[in-house]
Design an enzyme around this catalytic site. Structure first.
Site, PDB file in Angstrom:
ATOM      1  N   HIS A  83      46.812  96.505  21.307  1.00 14.48           N
ATOM      2  CA  HIS A  83      45.424  96.492  21.763  1.00 14.48           C
ATOM      3  C   HIS A  83      44.687  97.754  21.338  1.00 14.48           C
ATOM      4  O   HIS A  83      45.294  98.802  21.110  1.00 14.48           O
ATOM      5  CB  HIS A  83      45.369  96.337  23.284  1.00 14.48           C
ATOM      6  CG  HIS A  83      45.801  94.984  23.757  1.00 14.48           C
ATOM      7  ND1 HIS A  83      45.666  94.576  25.058  1.00 14.48           N
ATOM      8  CD2 HIS A  83      46.345  93.932  23.093  1.00 14.48           C
ATOM      9  CE1 HIS A  83      46.106  93.338  25.185  1.00 14.48           C
ATOM     10  NE2 HIS A  83      46.535  92.931  23.998  1.00 14.48           N
ATOM     11  N   GLU A  85      42.778  99.797  23.015  1.00 13.37           N
ATOM     12  CA  GLU A  85      42.973 100.914  23.937  1.00 13.37           C
ATOM     13  C   GLU A  85      44.334 101.570  23.698  1.00 13.37           C
ATOM     14  O   GLU A  85      44.457 102.797  23.705  1.00 13.37           O
ATOM     15  CB  GLU A  85      42.904 100.427  25.399  1.00 13.37           C
ATOM     16  CG  GLU A  85      41.607  99.735  25.761  1.00 13.37           C
ATOM     17  CD  GLU A  85      41.650  98.216  25.616  1.00 13.37           C
ATOM     18  OE1 GLU A  85      41.023  97.537  26.440  1.00 13.37           O
ATOM     19  OE2 GLU A  85      42.307  97.718  24.677  1.00 13.37           O
ATOM     20  N   CYS A 111      42.692  94.875  29.655  1.00  9.12           N
ATOM     21  CA  CYS A 111      43.677  94.007  30.295  1.00  9.12           C
ATOM     22  C   CYS A 111      44.563  94.848  31.216  1.00  9.12           C
ATOM     23  O   CYS A 111      44.498  96.085  31.211  1.00  9.12           O
ATOM     24  CB  CYS A 111      44.525  93.296  29.245  1.00  9.12           C
ATOM     25  SG  CYS A 111      45.758  94.369  28.446  1.00  9.12           S
ATOM     26  N   CYS A 114      46.850  97.484  29.352  1.00 10.91           N
ATOM     27  CA  CYS A 114      46.089  98.672  28.942  1.00 10.91           C
ATOM     28  C   CYS A 114      45.665  99.490  30.150  1.00 10.91           C
ATOM     29  O   CYS A 114      45.683 100.725  30.115  1.00 10.91           O
ATOM     30  CB  CYS A 114      44.873  98.268  28.111  1.00 10.91           C
ATOM     31  SG  CYS A 114      45.328  97.608  26.502  1.00 10.91           S
TER      32      CYS A 114
END
Length: 154
Positions: A83, A85, A111, A114
């Site tokens: 991801h 992040e 999410c 993260c």
């Protein structure tokens, strides 16, 4: 000193950067970009995509999540992508740069995976652009006391 009203706010400036970073994503489902700042200075960026040197979903026959009919906001671990992040956190770590007390700008709400990383990285503020349905993430962010700001165009 006279204020220049044409200048964007810091939030506008950095959220636009996050949107630009997202254009580097090779995800076929959702292009996400992240910018981490400390004291209004960019220290790291990241976008979602396959780990370094590995095949992208397109090269592997399509999105693993879509091929397996996995509903958005669930089972985030079933994905080839790191991801945005996560990539921003990893990039800072690889460079030996602290993000403690920083702000994350991201074009999509984080999410739960993260979120756990952001809490432990001691991010103090998250500015996001669009919503993402993840009730566990919302619960953890509320409990964490991280300042959460939904960016909106003025």
């Amino acid at each position: 000193m006279k204020k220049n009203d044409d200048r964007p706010s810091w939030d506008e400036y950095f959220i636009k950067m996050a949107r630009l970073v997202a254009t580097r994503s090779n995800c076929v489902s959702r292009k996400v970009g992240a910018v981490i700042t400390v004291d209004n200075q960019v220290v790291s960026t990241g976008y979602n995509g396959a780990p370094k040197g590995l095949y992208h979903c397109v090269e592997k026959g399509g999105c693993l999540r879509k091929l397996n009919n996995i509903e958005s906001g669930t089972r985030q671990e079933v994905c080839r992508a790191v991801h945005a992040e996560q990539n921003a956190i990893i990039s800072a770590a690889v460079k030996g740069v602290s993000i403690k007390g920083g702000t994350l700008y991201v074009n999509t709400y984080p999410c739960s995976i993260c979120t756990r990383m952001l809490i432990n990285a001691e991010i103090k503020r998250i500015v996001y652009d669009s919503d993402y349905s993840d009730e566990l993430s919302k619960e953890m962010l509320k409990e964490s006391k991280i300042e959460l700001v939904k960016y909106s165009e003025k």
